[in-house]
Design an enzyme around this catalytic site. Structure first.
Site, PDB file in Angstrom:
ATOM      1  N   SER A  61      -0.622 -43.547 -28.026  1.00 29.26           N
ATOM      2  CA  SER A  61      -1.992 -43.113 -27.731  1.00 29.26           C
ATOM      3  C   SER A  61      -2.083 -41.607 -27.517  1.00 29.26           C
ATOM      4  CB  SER A  61      -2.461 -43.830 -26.460  1.00 29.26           C
ATOM      5  OG  SER A  61      -3.515 -43.114 -25.845  1.00 29.26           O
ATOM      6  N   GLY A  62      -3.104 -41.016 -28.121  1.00 29.61           N
ATOM      7  CA  GLY A  62      -3.353 -39.591 -27.877  1.00 29.61           C
ATOM      8  C   GLY A  62      -3.828 -39.343 -26.464  1.00 29.61           C
ATOM      9  N   LEU A  63      -4.697 -40.226 -25.987  1.00 34.33           N
ATOM     10  CA  LEU A  63      -5.212 -40.071 -24.622  1.00 34.33           C
ATOM     11  C   LEU A  63      -4.086 -40.131 -23.595  1.00 34.33           C
ATOM     12  CD1 LEU A  63      -7.376 -40.056 -22.353  1.00 34.33           C
ATOM     13  CD2 LEU A  63      -7.552 -42.537 -22.653  1.00 34.33           C
ATOM     14  N   ASP A  73      -7.556 -34.970 -23.429  1.00 36.08           N
ATOM     15  CA  ASP A  73      -7.525 -35.520 -24.782  1.00 36.08           C
ATOM     16  C   ASP A  73      -8.358 -34.642 -25.713  1.00 36.08           C
ATOM     17  OD1 ASP A  73      -6.986 -37.229 -26.851  1.00 36.08           O
ATOM     18  OD2 ASP A  73      -8.481 -38.721 -26.277  1.00 36.08           O
ATOM     19  N   ASP A 100      -1.421 -42.179 -32.871  1.00 35.03           N
ATOM     20  CA  ASP A 100      -2.796 -41.704 -32.775  1.00 35.03           C
ATOM     21  C   ASP A 100      -2.788 -40.236 -33.180  1.00 35.03           C
ATOM     22  OD1 ASP A 100      -5.313 -40.892 -32.062  1.00 35.03           O
ATOM     23  OD2 ASP A 100      -5.195 -41.584 -29.991  1.00 35.03           O
ATOM     24  N   ASP A 102      -5.274 -38.237 -33.866  1.00 28.82           N
ATOM     25  CA  ASP A 102      -6.523 -37.511 -33.607  1.00 28.82           C
ATOM     26  C   ASP A 102      -7.211 -37.191 -34.953  1.00 28.82           C
ATOM     27  OD1 ASP A 102      -5.962 -37.696 -30.928  1.00 28.82           O
ATOM     28  OD2 ASP A 102      -5.184 -35.678 -30.744  1.00 28.82           O
ATOM     29  N   GLU A 129      -8.934 -39.756 -37.367  1.00 31.62           N
ATOM     30  CA  GLU A 129     -10.345 -40.062 -37.151  1.00 31.62           C
ATOM     31  C   GLU A 129     -11.229 -39.003 -37.793  1.00 31.62           C
ATOM     32  OE1 GLU A 129      -9.456 -39.882 -32.936  1.00 31.62           O
ATOM     33  OE2 GLU A 129     -11.130 -38.522 -32.643  1.00 31.62           O
ATOM     34  N   LYS A 135     -10.522 -32.018 -31.164  1.00 29.86           N
ATOM     35  CA  LYS A 135     -11.250 -33.249 -30.905  1.00 29.86           C
ATOM     36  C   LYS A 135     -11.724 -33.356 -29.452  1.00 29.86           C
ATOM     37  CE  LYS A 135      -9.679 -37.073 -29.619  1.00 29.86           C
ATOM     38  NZ  LYS A 135      -9.161 -38.455 -29.556  1.00 29.86           N
ATOM     39  N   ASN A 137     -12.382 -36.721 -26.704  1.00 30.44           N
ATOM     40  CA  ASN A 137     -12.200 -38.164 -26.557  1.00 30.44           C
ATOM     41  C   ASN A 137     -13.493 -38.903 -26.881  1.00 30.44           C
ATOM     42  OD1 ASN A 137     -12.291 -40.812 -24.851  1.00 30.44           O
ATOM     43  ND2 ASN A 137     -10.132 -40.290 -25.031  1.00 30.44           N
ATOM     44  N   SER A 138     -13.362 -40.033 -27.570  1.00 31.93           N
ATOM     45  CA  SER A 138     -14.531 -40.765 -28.065  1.00 31.93           C
ATOM     46  C   SER A 138     -15.430 -41.285 -26.956  1.00 31.93           C
ATOM     47  CB  SER A 138     -14.073 -41.944 -28.931  1.00 31.93           C
ATOM     48  OG  SER A 138     -13.364 -41.482 -30.041  1.00 31.93           O
ATOM     49  N   ARG A 173      -9.889 -43.902 -39.064  1.00 31.17           N
ATOM     50  CA  ARG A 173     -10.709 -44.351 -37.941  1.00 31.17           C
ATOM     51  C   ARG A 173     -12.142 -43.870 -38.111  1.00 31.17           C
ATOM     52  NH1 ARG A 173      -8.857 -43.290 -31.727  1.00 31.17           N
ATOM     53  NH2 ARG A 173     -10.851 -42.639 -30.840  1.00 31.17           N
ATOM     54  N   HIS A 204     -14.250 -48.163 -34.362  1.00 26.97           N
ATOM     55  CA  HIS A 204     -14.213 -47.927 -32.920  1.00 26.97           C
ATOM     56  C   HIS A 204     -15.612 -48.094 -32.330  1.00 26.97           C
ATOM     57  CE1 HIS A 204     -12.078 -46.996 -29.434  1.00 26.97           C
ATOM     58  NE2 HIS A 204     -12.167 -45.684 -29.382  1.00 26.97           N
TER      59      HIS A 204
END
Lengths: 319, 319, 319, 319
Positions: A61-63, A73, A100, A102, A129, A135, A137-138, A173, A204
């Site tokens: 995970s990137g987060l 993130d 991940d 990003d 993504e 980036k 975080n979503s 993504r 997502h």
């Protein structure tokens, strides 16, 4: 549960690359008709724990990889700093790892360098993504800017053209739902990314139910494998995903989130007590730490490669 | 508990170096007559947790920093890989950090490069032990080889001559008791290291009681501050250390050890359930992860430094 | 010429940071009324050569640092890979270094991380240009996209707010002339960047004469120091720059370009001859390599920090 | 001479790993009955120059790679810092590279990690020498300490057991002659290293004639391929090596040494003249720098992967 980790044939203290290819293994998980699960890890140790728990693949995970470093993130770590952390993970486990990635860390040229280096270090796949570098975080803010479709397709093609193994998996993504662009735009993008060469689509959502995801799945109709991340809609039963024909579910950040609670409680307790007494029995033993990181292999290797050690009384010269 | 972390004046998402010097802060902890405590951290996130729990200093453990990477406590990571991990910690907290420097990563020349680079990156002190590179964890095996006293004193002098701030703390760790050389040898080494310029002596023991440590403390008679690591003799009441005139107690590896238990349980539960339902309420929220790493500061900075964002509908050009 | 290099008080084989601040030294070069010169370096060795030639400052060129690594001037190396190379340069010389920071490696947040890390590693200043990440070399193509002025001013402010020393120099590079936007746009941008906090303006041109630059200088009228890079208009006499009130001239890439010719000739000669005979007298001696990197200091340090070495006949134990 | 560099099928700006294996190519050079030559490189650019000059293999010298960074040949860079520089070289050329691995950076365990990582990054072989970490350059001092034979054989075995490709070449370097231990000891060590699995023996000498080397070659009688480094005995005609049945000659440091002379002259000239006029015609053109690093490939890739660029007048949003 996992005999391979502490006792396997690891000649370097690094999990072996050979044998069954991790690229092939990840591809099988993503493309098989049965539902697969990837479990989050954020460092070498958590990757080992994922393996010992019986999972067949890791989500880097990137987060959580950022958060473990103390970073946000938002591409605060450079892509090579991320790569260094990923290499520790790849060396710590024999499982395939989906990274991940990003946004791919820049334009098509940065993507191809990243993909190439991932493959050389034994990372089996990457998810990128359709947003812009750097980036966000979503789950933060509303209406984040999306990448131009054609430009993002260029990143996908460049990534696929740079893989070092045919089995390498590139997941595209789609952030259109989260960014508020609606279902039609999400499908249009998924189709474009699929045609550009993506091996799977990660759709997502930050809704608290899976409705939006399931609607997408119905409309998508399995043109390519679908990957989902039910962090926000965690209450949906997994049977629903099976029925919807989802390929892979990512449990995206829960090991780090559980470690935070545990470390915070331990730190508070020791701070209050000025003592280890209440903590000692609750934490893993030092011996267990040694086992997890494979000390037995090193001891065995010392017997193989080192001459008998000088006895305690011997004169010891400086290195 | 710690207002500074999420809301402080961090202009870069990196904890500020300015204000009260961390070098001075660590020196005060080590040299003050009252008992101090350092709590283990192994990455940026755990360093933040140490700070939020109210500790006044961090112990960057070699064992746990290695283990978090999936590596053994045998200098498997290079000294610059270690440095990279330490820099994340220094950036994540405003606390002073005492670094477990193992043997100093080679001879006197490697020590001075290491010490210089630690200081530049804001690490406030280092502890080096009188063994040879590459090291083996003190709790493994019997009768590990010790360094020649004169050669190790050269490492101490070289380290002190290379510090970038007068407050930088160099702790010399005596392994003579653990290696089975007895009290006289331990005292002889401590005295030599003290005279070579060490700011404090760490006397290490793997006994399950503190007797040996306390005997050393009596004989040492506070010629220089004493640091101890009660990992094995954890049951000793802390009042005993106060009475013995110990300067600093290091809780050396307990955050990682608690994280292992938590992550293992979480991984097993999710693996068994194929669901997040039982886990969700037990782990920190995603929002809490955002808070810990300081997302609020970044949002505030975006308002200060970024032009208003284009609205969702705007044409978005590729980066 | 430069006694400091091999014989100075370098306790670590790393040029000292203390004494006269390099931040102050660079600021003086950039802001003094007399014309200053910065000479390109691309690694630690070329930085030493710049110092020995008598220059008072180094230009760490993005083009040549990339090219030395075998990479293109398109942000192929990550910002931390660049940082690593810059740190070698900062450690190799006691001169102040102005870093070619390209676009700042992303948005304002990436800029502030980069600036903070530059300062910690002893780099005295940075130049950032008003283009987008990832960058393309200014001498390639026509009509490269420029950054939004307001957004770029945010990068400047964020950089200045993140400097670790008040003397740190941030130069804003205006690409408007090269990108074909004309003199008015160039002046408008320079003024905005100056007001945002830039310490100096670098006005860049790819014309083969200095006319455009000189016209800009007249119109600018020294509102802030002007920096120029006469790579393409190399034939202009330097007296012209003095009369125009230019602050600093950067000789931007000539050490690498001369090394290419020399290495190519040497390689060809050895390949043809299958012998070193024609080459030996033409190249620096091994002893000279030793002198340049400061072997004398290490030998002196060994006498200070190492016990007398065991004689050849002694039993030697493994490290 | 080398069409591959600027026009080849390099999809990432990184020289391809596929096609003829570089491991196999290096093995062929080292083991073939005809005399082979390896030419020194110290960074990506010099590796490209070696390739363009027509050589079939690169020697990644420890001395010159360190010196280029501004460091001494005493393990001042960590093994991963060295690895990073080697990776740039491997990416810059399609030639096989034999790495100067010094002593292997510690004990057998450090050797196996180093060998494993070399292979993953496409470095085709390594040479390790029978001295202790941290090393001193062979041309410095007298009577340097040698490794215990059995311990060094453990390093050799561990290295061979960790190679990622069967073709990986491990060369054992015998320092016995240089350290003054005589011919018998040199032969005894060579034999032990050969039996431990070394693919070739590098016999090193610092005499100004080749006598000692030739005597060794006669006694050795090609039990395994012999590699030599005629830096000091450069005047010996190469035909002598052919007659002596030497396998491989390493031209060990001459590109860097020629670059030093050129850069020093250029720096002095510009410093004296305060002008580029005398220098411009003598150095490689900027266009040639672009060609060497493969800009043509990137432009071609942009046409393939990037949408048509917005025209100059378009609104440009921030990345």
């Amino acid at each position: 549960m996992n005999d391979a980790t502490p006792t396997g044939p690891r000649s370097t203290g690094i999990a072996p690359r050979s044998g069954v290819s991790r690229f092939a293994a990840l591809r099988r998980e993503i493309t098989s008709p049965t539902l697969s699960f990837l479990m989050e890890a954020h460092d070498g140790l958590s990757a080992k724990i994922v393996e010992e728990a019986g999972f067949r693949g890791v989500w880097a995970s990137g987060l959580t990889t950022s958060a473990a470093l103390g970073l946000r993130d938002s591409n605060e770590a450079s892509w090579t700093q991320v790569l260094d952390q990923l290499e520790y993970m790849a060396d710590a486990t024999s499982l395939p790892i989906l990274v991940d990635g990003d946004t791919g860390h820049g334009n098509f040229n940065n993507v191809r360098r990243f993909v190439r280096k991932l493959g050389e270090r034994g990372l089996a796949g990457v998810c990128i993504e359709d947003k812009l570098f750097p980036k966000t975080n979503s789950f933060i803010g509303e209406g984040q800017a999306l990448a131009d479709i054609e430009e993002f397709c260029g990143r996908i093609k460049a990534g696929k053209d740079s893989q070092v193994d045919d089995g390498f998996v590139l997941v595209a993504r789609v952030e259109a739902l989260i960014a508020g662009h609606g279902m039609a735009e999400a499908l249009r993008r998924a189709e474009a990314y699929h045609r550009a060469g993506a091996d799977a689509i990660l759709i997502h959502s930050k809704r608290s139910t899976a409705e939006e995801i399931l609607a997408f799945a119905r409309a998508w109709d399995n043109r390519a494998p679908l990957v989902i991340v039910p962090t926000m809609y965690y209450a949906t039963p997994t049977s629903v995903y099976r029925e919807a024909g989802i390929s892979t579910v990512i449990w995206a950040n829960h090991l780090l989130r559980s470690a935070i609670v545990a470390m915070r409680e331990t730190a508070s307790r020791i701070a209050e007590d000025e003592s280890l007494m209440r903590v000692e029995g609750q934490v893993a033993s030092v011996k267990e730490v040694f086992r997890l990181v494979g000390n037995a292999e090193l001891e065995e290797a010392e017997r193989r490669y080192l001459p008998a050690r000088p006895s305690v009384g011997a004169v010891v010269l400086a290195a």
